[in-house]
Scaffold this active site. Structure first.
Site, PDB file in Angstrom:
ATOM      1  N   ASP A  65      88.621 -55.918 -43.364  1.00  0.00           N
ATOM      2  CA  ASP A  65      88.760 -56.031 -42.155  1.00  0.00           C
ATOM      3  C   ASP A  65      90.158 -56.743 -41.490  1.00  0.00           C
ATOM      4  OD1 ASP A  65      88.084 -58.843 -42.764  1.00  0.00           O
ATOM      5  OD2 ASP A  65      86.369 -58.886 -41.278  1.00  0.00           O
ATOM      6  N   SER A  66      90.887 -57.028 -42.614  1.00  0.00           N
ATOM      7  CA  SER A  66      92.162 -57.480 -42.585  1.00  0.00           C
ATOM      8  C   SER A  66      92.879 -56.124 -41.801  1.00  0.00           C
ATOM      9  CB  SER A  66      92.871 -57.932 -43.818  1.00  0.00           C
ATOM     10  OG  SER A  66      92.536 -57.289 -44.727  1.00  0.00           O
ATOM     11  N   ASP A 104      84.560 -53.732 -46.319  1.00  0.00           N
ATOM     12  CA  ASP A 104      84.209 -54.709 -45.478  1.00  0.00           C
ATOM     13  C   ASP A 104      83.288 -54.511 -44.336  1.00  0.00           C
ATOM     14  OD1 ASP A 104      84.832 -57.403 -45.818  1.00  0.00           O
ATOM     15  OD2 ASP A 104      86.743 -57.520 -45.067  1.00  0.00           O
ATOM     16  N   LYS A 134      81.385 -55.743 -48.609  1.00  0.00           N
ATOM     17  CA  LYS A 134      81.402 -57.167 -48.570  1.00  0.00           C
ATOM     18  C   LYS A 134      80.968 -57.646 -47.067  1.00  0.00           C
ATOM     19  CE  LYS A 134      85.642 -58.981 -48.327  1.00  0.00           C
ATOM     20  NZ  LYS A 134      85.436 -60.042 -47.053  1.00  0.00           N
ATOM     21  N   GLU A 136      80.731 -61.680 -45.012  1.00  0.00           N
ATOM     22  CA  GLU A 136      81.052 -63.045 -44.896  1.00  0.00           C
ATOM     23  C   GLU A 136      79.663 -63.932 -44.746  1.00  0.00           C
ATOM     24  OE1 GLU A 136      84.172 -63.695 -42.170  1.00  0.00           O
ATOM     25  OE2 GLU A 136      85.569 -62.276 -43.304  1.00  0.00           O
ATOM     26  N   GLU A 202      87.856 -68.042 -50.550  1.00  0.00           N
ATOM     27  CA  GLU A 202      89.131 -67.871 -49.763  1.00  0.00           C
ATOM     28  C   GLU A 202      89.606 -69.055 -49.188  1.00  0.00           C
ATOM     29  OE1 GLU A 202      89.674 -64.926 -46.840  1.00  0.00           O
ATOM     30  OE2 GLU A 202      91.468 -65.664 -45.989  1.00  0.00           O
TER      31      GLU A 202
END
Ligand code: KIV
Length: 284
Positions: A65-66, A104, A134, A136, A202
């Site tokens: 999602d970057s 993501d 993925k 978070e 991270e």
């Protein structure tokens, strides 16, 4: 001139370079941890870049999602949606043939319920061909992880500085110092128990990442988490030198911004002076 990229010729294996001529799977990743083999992951957002990384033997690509920041130009990862990321994920899958492609789940696409997480993951797998997702968070996302794993979706966890929670953290700060390191360790063990096949760590202290890596039987993937993780990930624009103010944990392997500036100025000069196009670039 930047130094050249180190040769990988010493260590191609079934995981590192997709020697088998098929896509890397979660079984390959588990086997790499057992062998103690380290591996790289990079982000990718388009077919051409994915092809370069795939042919270089990168075993796992993350459509992060970057993309919110490096593709869409936002100042955080929060604004992107599943609809924004599906075309990028599909392009990365089309551009590669050996890497596992991880999508993501963006902010707001899985937090409200396990059902919402499954619907979002299913869209990435059906519409884009993603091989894994993925998400978070630690213990608070266990119901989502368990539902996805039970439905046959490989899940990668993400702990430490989870950028979708930047407003709770009050900025992009190192996480897991002091007591909160114990919380992170408990989150990592809970994710492993719930069935994740890997965990991104991270921006956490290197000593904590080392302890988590030793405690888990699934691989840790570090970004700003020191040298002890089983794998390392970087956003490709950071490692290639496109990002203007990269974080401390980034190593710049190339000056892509400088090289592009040089090339586009040469093009502009040659257009102005009539050097380009030359006869060999023209049709008779
Ligand atoms: O979105 C992303 O690129 C990521 C990596 C930095 C791990 O989550």
């Amino acid at each position: 001139m930047m130094s050249s990229v180190p040769s990988m010729s010493g260590s191609p294996t079934a995981l590192y370079g997709g020697q088998t001529g098929r896509r890397v799977t979660v079984r390959d990743i588990a086997a790499a941890k057992e062998r103690g083999e380290r591996w790289p992951m990079v982000t990718a957002y388009d077919a051409m870049t994915a092809r370069v990384f795939d042919e270089a033997g990168i075993p796992v690509m993350l459509v992060g999602d970057s993309a919110a920041m490096v593709v869409y130009g936002y100042d955080s990862t929060l604004p992107v949606s599943v609809d924004d990321l599906i075309p990028l994920t599909a392009a990365v899958v089309r551009g590669s043939s050996r890497a596992m492609v991880v999508a993501d789940l963006p902010f707001g696409s899985y937090q409200s319920s396990p059902q919402q997480a499954l619907e979002s993951a299913a869209r990435f797998m059906k519409e884009a061909g993603a091989h894994a997702v993925k998400l978070e968070g630690g213990r608070r996302t266990l119901p989502q992880v368990e539902t996805l794993v039970a439905a046959g979706v490989p899940v990668m966890g993400h702990l430490g500085l989870t950028p979708q929670s930047v407003n709770v953290f009050g900025g992009y700060r190192v996480q897991g110092r002091g007591q909160s390191g114990d919380e992170l360790m408990a989150d990592a063990k809970a994710l492993e128990h719930a069935g994740v096949f890997a965990v991104v760590l991270e921006c956490v202290p290197a000593e904590l990442a080392e302890r988590v890596t030793a405690a888990l039987s699934v691989p840790t993937i570090g970004i700003g988490a020191g040298p002890s993780c089983d794998a390392q990930v970087l956003v490709w624009q950071d490692l290639m030198g496109l990002t203007q103010r990269p974080a401390k944990f980034v190593k710049k392997y190339f000056d892509l911004a400088g090289e592009m500036d040089h090339a586009v100025r040469a093009f502009a000069d040659e257009v102005a002076t009539g050097v380009f196009p030359a006869p060999e670039h023209s049709y008779r």
